[in-house]
Design a protein around this motif. Structure first.
Motif, PDB file in Angstrom:
ATOM      1  N   LYS A 128      20.535  16.347  -7.353  1.00 42.71           N
ATOM      2  CA  LYS A 128      20.688  17.796  -7.202  1.00 42.71           C
ATOM      3  C   LYS A 128      21.160  18.201  -5.810  1.00 42.71           C
ATOM      4  O   LYS A 128      21.418  19.380  -5.563  1.00 42.71           O
ATOM      5  CB  LYS A 128      19.373  18.492  -7.537  1.00 42.71           C
ATOM      6  CG  LYS A 128      18.999  18.391  -9.006  1.00 42.71           C
ATOM      7  CD  LYS A 128      17.779  19.223  -9.336  1.00 42.71           C
ATOM      8  CE  LYS A 128      17.471  19.173 -10.819  1.00 42.71           C
ATOM      9  NZ  LYS A 128      16.296  20.013 -11.176  1.00 42.71           N
ATOM     10  N   ARG A 129      21.288  17.237  -4.907  1.00 46.50           N
ATOM     11  CA  ARG A 129      21.851  17.537  -3.590  1.00 46.50           C
ATOM     12  C   ARG A 129      23.373  17.645  -3.630  1.00 46.50           C
ATOM     13  O   ARG A 129      24.003  18.015  -2.644  1.00 46.50           O
ATOM     14  CB  ARG A 129      21.414  16.476  -2.578  1.00 46.50           C
ATOM     15  CG  ARG A 129      19.910  16.483  -2.297  1.00 46.50           C
ATOM     16  CD  ARG A 129      19.516  15.314  -1.406  1.00 46.50           C
ATOM     17  NE  ARG A 129      19.751  14.030  -2.045  1.00 46.50           N
ATOM     18  CZ  ARG A 129      19.559  12.847  -1.454  1.00 46.50           C
ATOM     19  NH1 ARG A 129      19.150  12.810  -0.176  1.00 46.50           N
ATOM     20  NH2 ARG A 129      19.780  11.721  -2.103  1.00 46.50           N
ATOM     21  N   LEU A 130      23.949  17.318  -4.772  1.00 45.19           N
ATOM     22  CA  LEU A 130      25.380  17.510  -4.996  1.00 45.19           C
ATOM     23  C   LEU A 130      25.571  18.621  -6.015  1.00 45.19           C
ATOM     24  O   LEU A 130      24.763  18.784  -6.929  1.00 45.19           O
ATOM     25  CB  LEU A 130      26.022  16.230  -5.540  1.00 45.19           C
ATOM     26  CG  LEU A 130      26.068  15.009  -4.628  1.00 45.19           C
ATOM     27  CD1 LEU A 130      26.637  13.827  -5.402  1.00 45.19           C
ATOM     28  CD2 LEU A 130      26.918  15.282  -3.407  1.00 45.19           C
ATOM     29  N   GLY A 131      26.634  19.392  -5.869  1.00 40.99           N
ATOM     30  CA  GLY A 131      26.901  20.458  -6.815  1.00 40.99           C
ATOM     31  C   GLY A 131      28.386  20.726  -6.931  1.00 40.99           C
ATOM     32  O   GLY A 131      29.210  20.171  -6.202  1.00 40.99           O
ATOM     33  N   ARG A 132      28.710  21.620  -7.838  1.00 38.10           N
ATOM     34  CA  ARG A 132      30.111  22.017  -8.004  1.00 38.10           C
ATOM     35  C   ARG A 132      30.499  23.094  -6.999  1.00 38.10           C
ATOM     36  O   ARG A 132      31.670  23.320  -6.748  1.00 38.10           O
ATOM     37  CB  ARG A 132      30.341  22.512  -9.434  1.00 38.10           C
ATOM     38  CG  ARG A 132      30.193  21.403 -10.469  1.00 38.10           C
ATOM     39  CD  ARG A 132      30.285  21.928 -11.875  1.00 38.10           C
ATOM     40  NE  ARG A 132      30.239  20.828 -12.852  1.00 38.10           N
ATOM     41  CZ  ARG A 132      30.108  20.997 -14.156  1.00 38.10           C
ATOM     42  NH1 ARG A 132      30.037  22.228 -14.648  1.00 38.10           N
ATOM     43  NH2 ARG A 132      30.073  19.953 -14.967  1.00 38.10           N
ATOM     44  N   SER A 133      29.512  23.762  -6.451  1.00 37.80           N
ATOM     45  CA  SER A 133      29.767  24.792  -5.444  1.00 37.80           C
ATOM     46  C   SER A 133      29.779  24.169  -4.050  1.00 37.80           C
ATOM     47  O   SER A 133      29.428  22.998  -3.879  1.00 37.80           O
ATOM     48  CB  SER A 133      28.700  25.884  -5.527  1.00 37.80           C
ATOM     49  OG  SER A 133      27.425  25.354  -5.201  1.00 37.80           O
ATOM     50  N   HIS A 134      30.164  24.967  -3.057  1.00 33.17           N
ATOM     51  CA  HIS A 134      30.273  24.491  -1.685  1.00 33.17           C
ATOM     52  C   HIS A 134      29.600  25.496  -0.752  1.00 33.17           C
ATOM     53  O   HIS A 134      29.723  26.710  -0.956  1.00 33.17           O
ATOM     54  CB  HIS A 134      31.747  24.341  -1.294  1.00 33.17           C
ATOM     55  CG  HIS A 134      31.981  23.601  -0.028  1.00 33.17           C
ATOM     56  ND1 HIS A 134      31.835  24.176   1.225  1.00 33.17           N
ATOM     57  CD2 HIS A 134      32.363  22.311   0.191  1.00 33.17           C
ATOM     58  CE1 HIS A 134      32.114  23.280   2.149  1.00 33.17           C
ATOM     59  NE2 HIS A 134      32.431  22.136   1.554  1.00 33.17           N
ATOM     60  N   PRO A 135      28.875  25.007   0.261  1.00 35.67           N
ATOM     61  CA  PRO A 135      28.194  25.942   1.172  1.00 35.67           C
ATOM     62  C   PRO A 135      29.158  26.841   1.942  1.00 35.67           C
ATOM     63  O   PRO A 135      28.799  27.952   2.329  1.00 35.67           O
ATOM     64  CB  PRO A 135      27.404  25.019   2.109  1.00 35.67           C
ATOM     65  CG  PRO A 135      28.015  23.664   1.952  1.00 35.67           C
ATOM     66  CD  PRO A 135      28.542  23.602   0.564  1.00 35.67           C
ATOM     67  N   GLU A 136      30.384  26.377   2.180  1.00 29.42           N
ATOM     68  CA  GLU A 136      31.417  27.180   2.847  1.00 29.42           C
ATOM     69  C   GLU A 136      32.737  26.955   2.108  1.00 29.42           C
ATOM     70  O   GLU A 136      33.560  26.137   2.538  1.00 29.42           O
ATOM     71  CB  GLU A 136      31.538  26.772   4.313  1.00 29.42           C
ATOM     72  CG  GLU A 136      30.274  26.989   5.138  1.00 29.42           C
ATOM     73  CD  GLU A 136      30.434  26.512   6.572  1.00 29.42           C
ATOM     74  OE1 GLU A 136      30.881  27.316   7.404  1.00 29.42           O
ATOM     75  OE2 GLU A 136      30.157  25.316   6.822  1.00 29.42           O
ATOM     76  N   PRO A 137      32.959  27.669   1.005  1.00 29.97           N
ATOM     77  CA  PRO A 137      34.100  27.379   0.133  1.00 29.97           C
ATOM     78  C   PRO A 137      35.444  27.353   0.840  1.00 29.97           C
ATOM     79  O   PRO A 137      36.324  26.557   0.476  1.00 29.97           O
ATOM     80  CB  PRO A 137      34.047  28.511  -0.900  1.00 29.97           C
ATOM     81  CG  PRO A 137      32.625  28.961  -0.896  1.00 29.97           C
ATOM     82  CD  PRO A 137      32.129  28.774   0.496  1.00 29.97           C
ATOM     83  N   ASP A 138      35.628  28.196   1.840  1.00 31.26           N
ATOM     84  CA  ASP A 138      36.924  28.243   2.532  1.00 31.26           C
ATOM     85  C   ASP A 138      37.219  26.965   3.303  1.00 31.26           C
ATOM     86  O   ASP A 138      38.378  26.687   3.650  1.00 31.26           O
ATOM     87  CB  ASP A 138      36.970  29.436   3.495  1.00 31.26           C
ATOM     88  CG  ASP A 138      36.979  30.767   2.764  1.00 31.26           C
ATOM     89  OD1 ASP A 138      37.298  30.768   1.553  1.00 31.26           O
ATOM     90  OD2 ASP A 138      36.655  31.792   3.391  1.00 31.26           O
ATOM     91  N   LYS A 139      36.176  26.186   3.582  1.00 33.54           N
ATOM     92  CA  LYS A 139      36.349  24.945   4.335  1.00 33.54           C
ATOM     93  C   LYS A 139      36.327  23.701   3.432  1.00 33.54           C
ATOM     94  O   LYS A 139      36.403  22.585   3.932  1.00 33.54           O
ATOM     95  CB  LYS A 139      35.255  24.817   5.396  1.00 33.54           C
ATOM     96  CG  LYS A 139      35.280  25.925   6.450  1.00 33.54           C
ATOM     97  CD  LYS A 139      34.173  25.720   7.460  1.00 33.54           C
ATOM     98  CE  LYS A 139      34.180  26.822   8.524  1.00 33.54           C
ATOM     99  NZ  LYS A 139      33.081  26.638   9.521  1.00 33.54           N
TER     100      LYS A 139
END
Length: 403
Positions: free
Chosen positions: A60-71
């Motif tokens: 669960k430490r991996l996901g399809r989302s990103h903490p800073e999508p622009d980067k």
């Protein structure tokens, strides 16, 4: 064995449509989690070992989302699996809601209730192939356009509540959306697909039916946390994934069987007893596409001797993992009778494919029917001459057969 460059760039060249690029074998043995360059030119990690992929799929430490999508690193130039999706803050809650909403619609029991409908479709497509065979001077027909492609489209239309007459339209949009040769066209197709789905959602809102899209539209209306755009994206994803994967597996599975005559003759001799095992081996061995499942690290984590940092892209090569010799004896051999069964073809963990039961039923009916009705089926081209579709999901562009 050749050493791997410091950061090899994907995709890797394949000998043919059934074999993997040789570099995967090297990576798996020397560095099962390796630094690579994505087809879009960004840095990422590539997991090729079975143990590592299975572990990361459930992490669960991996996901399809990103903490800073622009980067975020971009993985492809297609309009699917090109980068992060969803909200970093609410991904887990959103995923839980989606599974709760869709699980009843894709339950094994409900999928079994579709068996008669699917059998009727398959028989109709085989009838058409027989007629085309008799009407063609050389007796060669295309199993891809005649069965592998239209069957999953027809089935997903029935399940989701999509007009069957729209099948060619959304199939063409899917092809463009997953295209890897024209980034602008791929993203235009994604917008067109969303527009199409918005229109269909409004039809269902006014006149709901007993189908998945009607259920999703009703859920969005009663859930303030479920936005309209999220609903549209979910429906696009269901329609795309609901047919695309099965199209590829039917085509590649047919190739595995027809290029291994003993396996095909065994299936012909006992379709009822051998189809299930053949389907599972097809799911293990078939490798559509040249990338894998894309995830982003939500925190730093250590795996296989490397540290994946927060925000890093990770590509999970299920294709390579399913041929890991540490798990499967004679791992490159197509063997439905193998004792070391099990695979990651439908994923693993919380993101296990919700359509797995449907895909299995479609493939079981297809291969059992082909074995019964076309026992003399054979490939009418050299394997090396068959081209892959120029899309992220790959698969055969055509499948010429005769009997």
């Amino acid at each position: 064995m050749k050493a791997v460059p410091p950061r090899p760039q994907m995709p890797f060249a394949r000998p043919n449509i059934l074999e993997l690029a040789p570099v995967y074998e090297v990576l798996r043995s020397e560095a099962p989690v390796s630094a690579v360059i994505t087809p879009a030119g960004d840095r990422a990690w590539l997991a090729t070992g079975y143990r590592e992929c299975r572990e990361l799929l459930a992490d669960k430490r991996l996901g399809r989302s990103h903490p800073e999508p622009d980067k975020a690193a971009r993985v492809s130039t297609a309009a699917i699996q090109d980068g992060p999706t969803g909200s970093y803050e609410t991904e887990e809650a959103d995923h839980t809601r989606m599974r709760r909403l869709l699980t009843p619609s894709f339950s094994a029991k409900r999928m079994m209730s579709l068996s008669g409908h699917i059998q009727g479709l398959v028989d109709g497509f085989v009838d058409d192939l027989l007629a085309a065979h008799d009407a063609t001077p050389d007796g060669v027909v295309d199993l891809h356009t005649g069965l592998a492609q239209p069957l999953p489209v027809s089935v997903i239309c029935q399940l989701l509540g999509v007009p069957v007459g729209d099948g060619d339209h959304f199939r063409a949009l899917s092809e463009r959306m997953a295209g890897v040769n024209d980034q602008d066209d791929a993203h235009s197709a994604r917008e067109e697909f969303s527009h199409y789905m918005s229109g269909l959602a409004e039809v269902k809102r006014a006149q709901p039916g007993e189908d998945v899209i009607s259920d999703v539209v009703a859920a969005q209306r009663h859930d303030e946390g479920f936005s309209y755009d999220e609903m549209v994206d979910l429906c696009v994803g269901l329609l795309f994934a609901g047919h695309e994967t099965t199209v590829n597996r039917i085509g590649l599975g047919t190739l595995f069987l027809l290029t291994r005559r003993d396996n095909w003759l065994d299936l012909v001799a006992d379709p009822a007893g051998r189809t299930d095992a053949c389907v599972e081996e097809i799911m293990r061995m078939s490798a559509p596409g040249d990338l894998g499942l894309v995830r982003y690290a939500h925190t730093d984590l250590d795996v296989a001797g490397v540290t994946i940092q927060r925000g890093d892209a990770v590509v999970l090569s299920v294709n390579a993992a399913n041929r890991d010799p540490a798990v499967y004896s004679e791992s490159e051999r197509f063997d439905p009778d193998r004792s070391d069964q099990g695979h990651l073809g439908f994923g693993h963990g919380p993101h296990f494919c919700i359509g797995a039961s449907l895909a299995r039923i479609e493939m079981r009916i297809v291969f059992a029917t082909l074995a019964r009705r076309l026992p003399d089926l054979r490939l009418a081209a050299d394997l090396e001459d068959l081209e892959a579709r120029p899309t992220l999901t790959g698969g055969v562009a055509s499948l010429p057969v005769t009997w």
